[in-house]
Scaffold this active site. Structure first.
Site, PDB file in Angstrom:
ATOM      1  CG  PHE A   1      -1.788   1.231   1.321  1.00 53.08           C
ATOM      2  CD1 PHE A   1      -2.827   1.429   0.423  1.00 53.08           C
ATOM      3  CD2 PHE A   1      -1.579   2.183   2.318  1.00 53.08           C
ATOM      4  CE1 PHE A   1      -3.650   2.545   0.513  1.00 53.08           C
ATOM      5  CE2 PHE A   1      -2.392   3.306   2.414  1.00 53.08           C
ATOM      6  CZ  PHE A   1      -3.430   3.487   1.508  1.00 53.08           C
ATOM      7  N   GLY A   2       0.655   2.113  -0.988  1.00 52.20           N
ATOM      8  CA  GLY A   2       1.371   3.373  -1.074  1.00 52.20           C
ATOM      9  C   GLY A   2       0.470   4.530  -0.706  1.00 52.20           C
ATOM     10  CE1 TYR A   3       2.630   7.155   4.417  1.00 56.80           C
ATOM     11  CE2 TYR A   3       2.468   4.786   4.104  1.00 56.80           C
ATOM     12  CZ  TYR A   3       3.077   5.880   4.688  1.00 56.80           C
ATOM     13  OH  TYR A   3       4.151   5.702   5.536  1.00 56.80           O
ATOM     14  N   GLY A   4       2.118   7.827  -0.258  1.00 54.70           N
ATOM     15  CA  GLY A   4       2.910   9.018  -0.543  1.00 54.70           C
ATOM     16  C   GLY A   4       3.318   9.007  -1.993  1.00 54.70           C
ATOM     17  CB  SER A   5       6.549   9.571  -3.709  1.00 55.98           C
ATOM     18  OG  SER A   5       7.361   8.617  -3.065  1.00 55.98           O
TER      19      SER A   5
ATOM     20  CD  GLU B   1       8.948   3.473   0.466  1.00 57.97           C
ATOM     21  OE1 GLU B   1       8.766   4.171   1.478  1.00 57.97           O
ATOM     22  OE2 GLU B   1       8.657   3.853  -0.679  1.00 57.97           O
TER      23      GLU B   1
END
Length: 241
Positions: free
Chosen positions: A15-19, A91
């Site tokens: 799950f990505g929530y930024g770039s 990350e």
């Protein structure tokens, strides 16, 4: 879970929530927009490898625990070990994030499955922590690093949310967007230069997305809930790291 959605459970999802939302940087089998519960997104993590320097670290997002919180973003089905190696370096090694697992919900609320998320805590060396929104906005407009200006990171993330997740409410992110845009204007900074004058192709045109939007439309007709799902095949080129 309905059998027609069982295929979503096969594979490893991140799950990505930024770039990662607008620039994943790795190959993936599928992606879809949706949300996770129990968190809020905050620009509390420092960054000296992508959007800042050791002398002047930028600010990027992390998730903090919030029982009532919901964070919208994008889930990716990882294709191979090369993607995991890439994410581990981007990350964890460079960004200072740790991994944990939570439950992802698609936009229509009909699919739920486990996803890996990368979260920075106050235990890492890059942590900047809480500050006033004015202070955070000032830091974002003053910092840049090897991957570009810190303002680009913020503005592209906000734009992704506006375009692909118009129902998302993120007061922290959208207030910072307004403050940073105001500072850019006040200081006569060139927005094109800050954004790197580049485009990122965001491909959300998978079958899973088509299903989600069809189901969401059905629910809207039943609930008379009004929102527009604006999903162009390509988006601007103007975020967790």
């Amino acid at each position: 879970m309905d059998n027609k959605h069982n295929n979503i459970d096969n594979g490893f999802w991140v799950f990505g929530y930024g770039s990662l939302c607008w620039h994943p940087g790795f190959s993936y089998a599928k992606s879809m927009t949706g949300y996770v519960k129990g968190f809020s997104r905050r620009f509390w993590q420092g960054n000296a490898t992508h959007r800042g320097t050791v002398e002047k670290p930028g600010r990027v997002v992390t998730l903090i625990e919030d029982k009532e919180g919901i964070v919208y973003g994008r889930a990716f089905q990882v294709q191979d070990s090369a993607a995991l190696t890439y994410l581990e370096n981007r990350e964890c090694a460079l960004g200072g994030y740790l991994t944990t697992i939570t439950t992802f919900h698609n936009r229509a609320g009909v699919n739920q499955f486990p996803v890996v998320i990368y979260i920075a805590t106050n235990k890492n060396e890059h942590w900047l922590g809480e500050a006033s929104l004015q202070t955070i906005a000032r830091q974002i407009t003053e910092c840049s690093g090897p991957s570009g200006h810190n303002a680009e990171y913020l503005l592209r993330l906000a734009e992704f949310m506006h375009r692909y997740l118009p129902e998302a409410h993120d007061e922290h992110l959208f207030t910072l967007e307004i403050l940073v845009r105001s500072r850019i204007k006040e200081e006569n900074m060139c927005l094109v230069t800050l954004m790197g004058n580049r485009d990122f192709v965001i491909d959300l045109n998978e079958e899973s997305e088509a299903e989600i939007h069809a189901e969401a439309n059905e629910r809207r007709r039943g609930d008379s809930f009004q929102f527009s799902a604006r999903i162009p095949s390509k988006t601007l080129r103007c975020v967790k790291m």
